[in-house]
Motif scaffolding. Structure first.
Motif, PDB file in Angstrom:
ATOM      1  N   GLN A 146       8.614   8.083  -0.070  1.00  0.00           N
ATOM      2  CA  GLN A 146       9.272   7.811   0.090  1.00  0.00           C
ATOM      3  C   GLN A 146       9.272   6.388  -0.898  1.00  0.00           C
ATOM      4  O   GLN A 146      10.355   5.835  -1.106  1.00  0.00           O
ATOM      5  CB  GLN A 146       9.071   6.711   1.789  1.00  0.00           C
ATOM      6  CG  GLN A 146      10.046   5.313   1.881  1.00  0.00           C
ATOM      7  CD  GLN A 146       9.688   4.292   2.220  1.00  0.00           C
ATOM      8  OE1 GLN A 146       8.332   4.262   2.866  1.00  0.00           O
ATOM      9  NE2 GLN A 146      10.561   3.810   1.970  1.00  0.00           N
ATOM     10  N   ARG A 147       8.251   6.359  -1.584  1.00  0.00           N
ATOM     11  CA  ARG A 147       8.090   5.240  -2.080  1.00  0.00           C
ATOM     12  C   ARG A 147       8.385   5.006  -3.588  1.00  0.00           C
ATOM     13  O   ARG A 147       9.740   5.071  -4.691  1.00  0.00           O
ATOM     14  CB  ARG A 147       6.379   4.559  -2.387  1.00  0.00           C
ATOM     15  CG  ARG A 147       6.381   3.306  -1.631  1.00  0.00           C
ATOM     16  CD  ARG A 147       7.415   2.491  -1.783  1.00  0.00           C
ATOM     17  NE  ARG A 147       6.538   1.527  -0.172  1.00  0.00           N
ATOM     18  CZ  ARG A 147       7.038   0.665   0.056  1.00  0.00           C
ATOM     19  NH1 ARG A 147       8.197  -0.150  -0.689  1.00  0.00           N
ATOM     20  NH2 ARG A 147       6.465  -0.433   1.041  1.00  0.00           N
ATOM     21  N   ASP A 189       3.003   8.464  -2.491  1.00  0.00           N
ATOM     22  CA  ASP A 189       4.083   8.815  -1.996  1.00  0.00           C
ATOM     23  C   ASP A 189       5.157   8.846  -1.809  1.00  0.00           C
ATOM     24  O   ASP A 189       6.460   8.350  -2.681  1.00  0.00           O
ATOM     25  CB  ASP A 189       4.122   6.850  -1.115  1.00  0.00           C
ATOM     26  CG  ASP A 189       4.693   5.511   0.182  1.00  0.00           C
ATOM     27  OD1 ASP A 189       5.343   6.971  -0.026  1.00  0.00           O
ATOM     28  OD2 ASP A 189       4.185   5.206   0.321  1.00  0.00           O
ATOM     29  N   SER A 224       1.006  -1.467  -0.256  1.00  0.00           N
ATOM     30  CA  SER A 224      -0.009  -0.266  -0.125  1.00  0.00           C
ATOM     31  C   SER A 224       0.806   1.030   0.166  1.00  0.00           C
ATOM     32  O   SER A 224       1.584   0.764   0.751  1.00  0.00           O
ATOM     33  CB  SER A 224      -0.557  -0.073   1.133  1.00  0.00           C
ATOM     34  OG  SER A 224       0.125   0.226   2.407  1.00  0.00           O
TER      35      SER A 224
END
Lengths: 583, 124
Positions: free
Chosen positions: A470-471, A468, A424
């Motif tokens: 970080q992703r 996101d 996710s």
């Protein structure tokens, strides 16, 4: 002519009896007349020559009738006979007193024969013939008409005969017409009968073909024992129930076909949930909203494959992957639906076990790694027992490799999650430029060591996406590190950010070894390594790009690649900017 | 003993791995804390009342009662007492806690956790 008609014509004397039969009454009466004259003393032959000529003529006529009757090829000449008869009778009349003869009336018989033909001209022939026969006493006998009675005799009798002939002719024509009509009807009936026989034959053939096709379809359907194939009409009433369905749900076709509804084998709450999801489609049936939701996509012409829960006859449930398609008739309107279900409980179980296994393994691998790293750090930062420079260097190597191992385990776990689509994103509104800057900064030492020039170019205005951080950072890190890894010393890696058609476009271009054109489409597959990479012995497992792609796709973006072997490679990331993100 | 009673910061570590527990102990002791180690959640709950920790560090993968369950119990029974979650698992799987200490922990992350959870802690 078929046999029926031939027999009909042979035995029915209406249209064409044999000449023998026609001659018979005439010759009989003639003979009787002659015998009468011979027998009765008061009756005398006034002209014996004529009488004998008459008898000869009659004999000839009778002989001909026999000949023509027996030789059917000559039957069409039979009409000569009544004319000969006429003259024969005329001669007998002449020979038995002429005008006062008893036997003039015999002429009516051949007159009838002649007149009994379809064409009207025969009336005339008959009248002329009779007239000539009646005037024989004058023409052959040398008599002279004495008075007007004699003249009239030549006209009145023939006229009466002509009228009689006309009547007979008319009757004959009508009869012939009726017979022709009957023949026509008979022929028509024959044609229709043949047509009916043909039709019946074709029908029987078609029936056989249909039965064979049905048997084939049935046998195919019956051979499917591992998938459930259920057919229904537009209301959901079951009309097809194959052995697979019997095996899966525990009911025989006799118990379901025409008696049960498809939605009875589903879980009510599941159906209603789906109905809510689809905003309560009305469908074909107002009675059951659950069924409408089940077939909605198929009804609109698009087959749908989804997981559902089936409820067996004994109440137990199983998870199936169900494909719903529409059945149409020749006009293209919906007449029902087909439901093909495959039991996926085992597949799901295997998948779940695999996920559990992966999770467990990754934990088991990470725990000792974190101990290694933790104690290495303790050793490195121990103020009471400082280390020599060399020892610090060695520790550094150990730490770096432990970190690498840790990252690899992380990648493996991520890949497994991506495979089962359980990962996710932590999405929020983020600015792309700091992410790029940070990725470039952390990759710079690496680039310096490899002798590759790393640069970045970005717009002056903020570039916002929903994602996101970080992703996305992980994805960009991977692209940059790949670019550096595959570029030889002295090469360049450039990171470009532009805004194009409401998309943020990030391009990472290198001047490295490139990727062969035929390997480009496999590039994002797990564990795939380009031949150029393996040949150049560049380290790696082949997971990076599959992870990067998964991250980009999860952001509703696109990842493309362009490359030329020996020249360089370009990876292009397209991310929808905030306003156009699909919900 | 705890900071409230005038003693040093007491930290209760709940971890079934001896190596990990010792590593954490080293870091916390370096930071000037007293450390008590429990190998299982049940044991931790048993000594909790007597130890009165200022901070509880909970590992998620425990035998018997899991770290998640322990976290729930502690939040319910001792809502005032801070809990830090420490695990090798991805941070996304962590339950709500006062501090997160993903493994491998570092000196800095331990001190960061102390700073945010224990107001009375002072770096030595």
């Amino acid at each position: 002519m078929n046999p029926v008609s031939t027999v009909f014509r042979q035995f029915v004397f209406i249209d064409n009896p044999s000449p023998i039969v026609k001659q018979l009454p005439t010759v009989t009466v003639f003979t009787a007349a002659v015998l009468l004259v011979v027998a009765v003393p008061d009756l005398l032959f006034s002209d014996l020559g004529a009488a004998i000529a008459g008898m000869a003529g009659m004999a000839l006529a009778t002989g001909l009738s026999l000949l023509f009757g027996l030789k059917t090829s000559l039957t069409h000449l039979a009409l000569i006979i009544p004319f000969i008869d006429l003259f024969a009778i005329g001669l007998l009349r002449m020979g038995t007193g002429g005008a006062i003869s008893l036997f003039g009336g015999l002429m009516i018989l051949p007159v009838i024969w002649i007149a009994n033909q379809p064409a009207r001209r025969y009336i005339v022939f008959a009248a002329i013939g009779a007239s000539l026969a009646l005037t024989l006493p004058y023409t052959l006998g040398g008599l002279e008409p004495q008075n007007s009675t004699d003249w009239l005799r030549g006209f009145i009798t023939p006229t009466v005969y002509a009228i009689a002939a006309a009547i007979v002719n008319e009757m004959s024509r009508q009869a012939a017409g009726r017979v022709a009509a009957i023949h026509e009807l008979a022929d028509e009936r024959d044609v229709m009968l043949r047509g009916a026989v043909d039709y019946a034959e074709r029908l029987s053939e078609n029936e056989d073909r249909l039965r064979a096709a049905d048997r084939l379809t049935r046998s195919v359907l019956d051979a499917v024992t591992e998938q459930s194939v259920i057919g229904s009409d537009v209301t959901g009433l079951i009309d097809v129930w194959n052995p697979g369905a019997e095996k899966m749900l525990g009911l025989k076709p006799a118990q379901t076909q025409g008696r049960r509804y498809v939605h009875e084998f589903h879980v009510e709450t599941e159906l209603l949930g789906r109905s809510r999801e689809l905003n309560y489609p009305p469908g074909e049936t107002v009675l059951n909203p659950g069924f409408s939701a089940l077939v909605e996509s198929a009804r609109l012409g698009k087959a749908e494959v989804r997981q559902w829960t089936y409820v067996r006859a004994d109440g137990t449930t199983l998870t199936v992957e169900l494909a719903v398609t529409r059945r149409v008739d020749e006009q293209g309107s919906t007449v029902g639906y087909i439901f093909v279900a495959t039991d996926v409980t085992q597949a799901l179980e295997v998948s779940r076990l695999k996920d559990e296994f992966v999770g467990l393994i990754s934990h088991e691998l990470r725990t000792p790694l974190s101990s290694i790293l933790g104690y290495l750090e303790l050793m490195r930062d121990d103020e009471e027992n400082p280390l020599s420079d060399e020892q610090v260097q060695y520790l550094g190597v150990a730490e770096r490799n432990a970190h690498r191992l840790l990252r690899l385990v992380g990648d493996l776990l991520f890949t497994a999650q991506v495979g089962s689509s359980t990962f996710s994103l932590d999405t929020s509104l983020i600015e792309i430029r700091p992410i790029i800057t940070s990725s470039v900064e952390s990759a710079t030492p690496n680039a310096d060591t490899a002798g590759v020039a790393l640069s970045a170019k970005m717009p002056k205005t903020p570039v916002l996406v929903l994602g996101d951080a970080q992703r996305l950072g992980q994805a960009i890190d991977n692209l940059i590190s790949n670019a550096i890894k595959f570029t030889p010393r002295g090469g360049k890696v450039a990171v470009d950010v532009v805004v194009e058609a409401n998309h943020a476009v990030i391009t990472v271009t290198d001047t490295g070894m490139g990727i062969p054109a035929d390997e480009l489409d496999q590039l994002f597959a797990r564990f795939f390594r380009a031949s150029t990479a393996t040949r150049a012995a560049v380290p790696g497992v082949g997971l990076g790009l599959s992870i990067t792609k998964a991250i980009i796709v999860a952001h509703h973006g696109e990842l493309d690649v362009q490359s030329t072997v020996g020249k360089g490679t370009s990876f292009i990331v397209r991310l929808p900017m905030n306003e156009s993100i699909p919900v | 003993m705890s900071v409230a009673t005038g003693g040093p910061v007491t930290v209760l570590i709940v971890d079934d791995s001896e190596d990990q527990a010792n590593l954490l102990r080293r870091h916390f002791e370096h930071a000037g804390c007293d450390v008590v180690i429990s190998g299982t959640a049940e044991q931790a709950l048993g000594v909790y009342a007597s130890v009165q920790p200022d901070l509880t560090v909970v590992d998620l993968m425990l035998p018997g009662m899991t770290g998640w369950e322990l976290n729930d119990v502690l939040s319910a029974e001792y809502p005032e007492s801070p809990v830090a979650i420490s695990s090798v698992l991805d941070v996304q799987s962590y339950p709500r806690a006062d501090a997160l200490l993903p493994k491998p922990v570092s000196r800095a992350s331990v001190r960061q956790a102390l700073m945010s959870c224990v107001p009375g802690w002072v770096a030595p």
